[in-house]
Design an enzyme around this catalytic site. Structure first.
Site, mmCIF file in Angstrom:
data_model
loop_
_atom_site.group_PDB
_atom_site.id
_atom_site.type_symbol
_atom_site.label_atom_id
_atom_site.label_comp_id
_atom_site.label_asym_id
_atom_site.label_seq_id
_atom_site.Cartn_x
_atom_site.Cartn_y
_atom_site.Cartn_z
ATOM 1 N N HIS A 2 0.828 -1.224 0.000
ATOM 2 C CA HIS A 2 0.000 0.000 0.000
ATOM 3 C C HIS A 2 0.855 1.264 0.000
ATOM 4 O O HIS A 2 0.428 2.297 0.508
ATOM 5 C CB HIS A 2 -0.957 0.049 1.194
ATOM 6 N N SER B 259 15.610 20.490 -16.977
ATOM 7 C CA SER B 259 14.433 21.315 -17.222
ATOM 8 C C SER B 259 14.860 22.584 -17.936
ATOM 9 O O SER B 259 15.945 23.110 -17.683
ATOM 10 C CB SER B 259 13.786 21.666 -15.883
ATOM 11 N N LYS C 137 17.191 21.182 -11.856
ATOM 12 C CA LYS C 137 16.525 19.898 -12.045
ATOM 13 C C LYS C 137 17.354 18.830 -12.757
ATOM 14 O O LYS C 137 18.079 19.106 -13.691
ATOM 15 C CB LYS C 137 15.228 20.099 -12.841
ATOM 16 N N GLU D 177 10.131 7.477 -17.071
ATOM 17 C CA GLU D 177 8.809 8.069 -17.320
ATOM 18 C C GLU D 177 8.360 7.815 -18.756
ATOM 19 O O GLU D 177 7.181 7.529 -19.015
ATOM 20 C CB GLU D 177 8.847 9.581 -17.046
#
Ligand code: ARG
Length: 463
Positions: free
Chosen positions: A161, A282, A288, A295
């Site tokens: 969970h 970025s 970043k 992804e």
């Protein structure tokens, strides 16, 4: 690509030219030229068989074979001029053959149809791709085994969970992905058996009047057997659906894994870092460093599922035998093959780019009272029924939360613990350590460092 209004190989019964829209709408050569190598392979085997059964002479057969080999060289070196007017890869190559050797070239299409030809091409193509994907899965598995070996004893929080559940070893966690990939590999091998069956000889749908030798063609092309029903062989694409289902499962696994890599790399956890070469930045936030590769793998998964759905839907209303609908199988198949291959390549790179922050993993594993089950098991070993032990430990955890404490030895005294059960003694602290917790799970399938090492030895033999 040209679209000059060439005479169609099927043009005999037509008196007018094809509408230019229709030509564009029906063509497949813009994408099925990817099958050229396999089309030529199949044609060469077919010519050799026609020679064997004396439908063409030895001289004619070698002229055809030599010309086909030259055409293949032209295609490979990008000198071949593809024409949409000639519809597909099959007619483009046949027409080039006739341009080169005239009437003899026109004999090649004896005893076959584009319907059994295209079914053969796709099977040859997919067989090769399955073998390549299998090798790429092995590479990912090898990278995982190396990392797991290095981290057979590294402790991290195991989750259910998305909550800390019990400590596990990072090696054990990585081997879970190896198990999934091994099943993916075996699914591909199983699917390969049904791909590797020769449809050629089925002709358009009913077979042919010529005394063809299908086993001879199968042998030349490395097929294990020949199809047994011509109507089925020219029309069904279940082998391709099966491949896409296997590919979808590979993507499902990689996508789940991607979710973890992104989670591990987040500053909140900082369990791992990825080498700069495997991240991107970025355009606005200078600080970043993003995990875009996992992804993208996660994002591409939906496209492969879409390819599977497209083929299932393509087939669902088709009566026997061949229908032109089937031409629509290729783009989805090619798309899925490309995505699965590139994502596996990405994963071999990603795994090798991981550096592990053992301290962050260890500290996170301490949180969330992750050895609570070990305390319950300890009480059970001393004679308390498990449900009662569960209740006792529940009370301990409640006390810890209220007093802002953890189950660590330096946080919790024996006298505090003893209040909850007279079965608790000084030896309890041995089992409450993270090391004690993982080492105690020492059976097949368990997370102990010893088991991880044993599994790695077993798995290395399988790859
Ligand atoms: N290009 C077609 C396909 O990809 C093969 C040709 C069969 N065409 C036909 N009209 N029978 O399925």
């Amino acid at each position: 690509m040209t679209s000059k209004n060439t005479k169609k190989p099927w043009g005999g019964r037509f008196s007018g030219p094809t509408d230019s829209f229709v030509e564009q709408f029906t063509e497949s050569v813009s994408y099925d030229q990817r099958l050229a190598h396999y089309d030529i392979m199949g044609s060469i085997a077919h010519a050799q068989m026609l020679e064997k059964i004396k439908v063409i002479s030895k001289k004619e057969s070698s002229e055809i074979v030599n010309a086909l080999k030259e055409i293949e060289k032209e295609i490979q070196s990008d000198r071949f001029v593809w024409s949409t007017a000639l519809e597909d890869v099959h007619m483009n190559i046949e027409s080039a053959l006739v341009d080169r050797i005239g009437d003899i070239g026109k004999k090649l299409h004896t005893a076959r149809s584009r319907n059994d030809q295209v079914a053969t091409d796709i099977r040859l193509y997919l067989r090769d791709e399955v073998d390549e994907i299998t090798l790429k899965i092995n590479e990912v598995i090898n990278a995982l085994l190396n990392l797991a070996e290095e981290h057979h004893g590294t402790i991290m929080p195991g989750m259910t969970h998305m909550q800390s559940a019990q400590p596990v070893t990072f090696g054990h966690h990585l081997l879970a992905w190896v198990e999934m990939l091994l099943r993916d590999r075996s699914r591909l091998q199983d699917c390969r058996k049904r791909i590797n069956v020769l449809p050629l000889g089925s002709a358009a749908l009913a077979g042919t009047t010529f005394p063809i030798d299908r086993n001879y063609v199968a042998k030349i092309l490395g097929f294990d057997e020949v199809t047994q029903n011509s109507l089925d062989a020219v029309s069904d694409r279940d082998f391709a659906v099966e491949f896409l289902a296997s590919g979808s499962l590979i993507m499902m696994h990689l996508s789940r894994f991607s979710e973890e890599i992104v989670f591990w790399m987040s500053q909140r956890n900082h369990f791992i870092d990825l080498d700069d070469a495997w991240c991107t930045g970025s355009s606005i936030m200078p600080q970043k460093k993003n995990p875009d590769i996992p992804e993208l793998v996660r994002g591409k998964t939906g496209r492969v599922y879409g390819d599977l759905m497209a083929l299932l839907t393509l087939m669902k209303s088709q009566p026997l035998a061949y229908n032109r609908d089937n031409q629509e199988d290729k783009e989805n198949l090619f798309n899925a093959v490309d995505i699965v291959k590139s994502c596996l390549i990405a994963y071999t790179g990603l795994i090798s780019a991981i550096s592990v922050n053992q301290k962050a993993m260890y500290e996170a594993a301490q949180a969330g009272f992750s050895t609570a089950t070990d305390l319950a098991d300890y009480l059970v070993a001393k004679g308390l029924p498990f449900r009662d032990a569960h209740e006792v430990v529940g009370k301990v955890v409640q006390y810890l939360i209220e007093n802002n404490k953890t189950l660590k030895k330096d946080d919790m005294s024996l006298s505090e613990l003893e209040k909850f059960s007279n079965l608790i003694e000084a030896d309890v602290f041995d089992i409450l350590t993270l090391e004690g917790s993982v080492s105690a799970r020492d059976h097949i399938g368990g997370t102990s460092p010893t088991q991880v090492k044993k599994q790695i030895t077993r798995l290395k033999k399988q790859v």
